[in-house]
Design a protein around this motif. Sequence first.
Motif, PDB file in Angstrom:
ATOM      1  N   ASN A 180      42.681 -14.437   5.654  1.00  0.00           N
ATOM      2  CA  ASN A 180      44.561 -14.819   4.978  1.00  0.00           C
ATOM      3  C   ASN A 180      45.128 -13.103   5.258  1.00  0.00           C
ATOM      4  O   ASN A 180      43.221 -12.501   4.222  1.00  0.00           O
ATOM      5  CB  ASN A 180      44.237 -16.023   4.573  1.00  0.00           C
ATOM      6  CG  ASN A 180      44.714 -17.228   4.849  1.00  0.00           C
ATOM      7  OD1 ASN A 180      43.422 -18.018   4.113  1.00  0.00           O
ATOM      8  ND2 ASN A 180      44.926 -17.463   5.544  1.00  0.00           N
ATOM      9  N   SER A 181      45.741 -12.540   5.671  1.00  0.00           N
ATOM     10  CA  SER A 181      46.235 -11.345   5.314  1.00  0.00           C
ATOM     11  C   SER A 181      47.072 -11.682   3.686  1.00  0.00           C
ATOM     12  O   SER A 181      48.339 -12.871   3.336  1.00  0.00           O
ATOM     13  CB  SER A 181      47.042 -11.298   5.859  1.00  0.00           C
ATOM     14  OG  SER A 181      47.749  -9.529   5.720  1.00  0.00           O
ATOM     15  N   LYS A 210      49.855 -16.470   2.566  1.00  0.00           N
ATOM     16  CA  LYS A 210      48.463 -15.704   3.508  1.00  0.00           C
ATOM     17  C   LYS A 210      49.384 -15.094   5.266  1.00  0.00           C
ATOM     18  O   LYS A 210      48.198 -14.968   5.943  1.00  0.00           O
ATOM     19  CB  LYS A 210      48.040 -17.335   3.841  1.00  0.00           C
ATOM     20  CG  LYS A 210      48.054 -18.067   2.847  1.00  0.00           C
ATOM     21  CD  LYS A 210      47.068 -19.639   3.104  1.00  0.00           C
ATOM     22  CE  LYS A 210      46.497 -20.758   1.496  1.00  0.00           C
ATOM     23  NZ  LYS A 210      48.509 -20.547   1.278  1.00  0.00           N
ATOM     24  N   GLU A 211      50.325 -14.825   5.267  1.00  0.00           N
ATOM     25  CA  GLU A 211      50.547 -14.292   6.445  1.00  0.00           C
ATOM     26  C   GLU A 211      51.348 -12.871   5.790  1.00  0.00           C
ATOM     27  O   GLU A 211      52.668 -11.918   6.573  1.00  0.00           O
ATOM     28  CB  GLU A 211      51.136 -14.285   7.126  1.00  0.00           C
ATOM     29  CG  GLU A 211      50.092 -15.714   7.868  1.00  0.00           C
ATOM     30  CD  GLU A 211      50.401 -16.584   8.662  1.00  0.00           C
ATOM     31  OE1 GLU A 211      51.877 -16.372   8.818  1.00  0.00           O
ATOM     32  OE2 GLU A 211      50.817 -17.670   9.153  1.00  0.00           O
ATOM     33  N   GLU A 213      52.340  -8.978   5.234  1.00  0.00           N
ATOM     34  CA  GLU A 213      52.556  -7.643   6.152  1.00  0.00           C
ATOM     35  C   GLU A 213      52.258  -6.617   5.349  1.00  0.00           C
ATOM     36  O   GLU A 213      52.753  -6.732   4.468  1.00  0.00           O
ATOM     37  CB  GLU A 213      54.198  -7.634   6.915  1.00  0.00           C
ATOM     38  CG  GLU A 213      54.894  -9.251   8.128  1.00  0.00           C
ATOM     39  CD  GLU A 213      55.886  -8.331   8.546  1.00  0.00           C
ATOM     40  OE1 GLU A 213      56.444  -7.938   8.172  1.00  0.00           O
ATOM     41  OE2 GLU A 213      56.200 -10.118   9.137  1.00  0.00           O
TER      42      GLU A 213
END
Length: 240
Positions: A180-181, A210-211, A213
């Motif tokens: 996860n980002s 969780k996404e 940028e």
Amino acid sequence: MWDTSKDYRILVANHAREQYLNIIQTASFRGNWNKKLAIETAKNMNSDFQSLSYSYLEGDDLVNSPDVAAIIEKGEKIVECLGGDGWNKSFISNAPKEDKEKTIENVAKVRFFIDSVLGLKDRLALGPINDPIIGIDIKVGEIMSVTKHPNADSLMICNVNLGKRAITVVTNDLNVKEGNSVGVSLLPPQSFMETTSEGMFLGMDGNILKEVEGNLGEMPKGIPMDSLNETRNLVEAFLK
């Protein structure tokens, strides 16, 4: 006019200094370090913070002021007093088993103080921003591993890569996964059921983003403003 007496970056860094002094005077860190000078140097920062808080300088004059330079210089000196590069690993590795978790928590709080001081110039360079979130760093991280908290079924322990270093974050979002980002607020560390968390994931309604940028270790891009609300509250709570 830039009211430096109410600037969150200066307030957080100075409050972290006070917390550091409470820790460093009472904690039983083991290793080769200069406790007396580590305490004295932090105490001597007080006059620099007082001068900076009421300087009412603006722009580059503030960022490049002698007070900011003196605070950073003393911060670097404290790192050397603690043992130089790797001081934190040395304290943790030398801690007795029964004191290990408390040492980890105290080391994390000391590192928060050092990061607040050494990063002060870069934060001030962002300009006059009257928002609690400017007092701490918010970075893009990648979750490297997730494990259940041994003492709490409702918590997860995440090892998070921030690029230049990794931190531990405790979260109540049970759906976090490796890869996860995430956006991470590097808040004053807290212990949750004997596990120290060095930050908090950005999120809303109990779920983390969780996404996120952005480049690893840098400011996230395009995050909803509502995801910062809890960070604001915790920064304000820290200053109280």
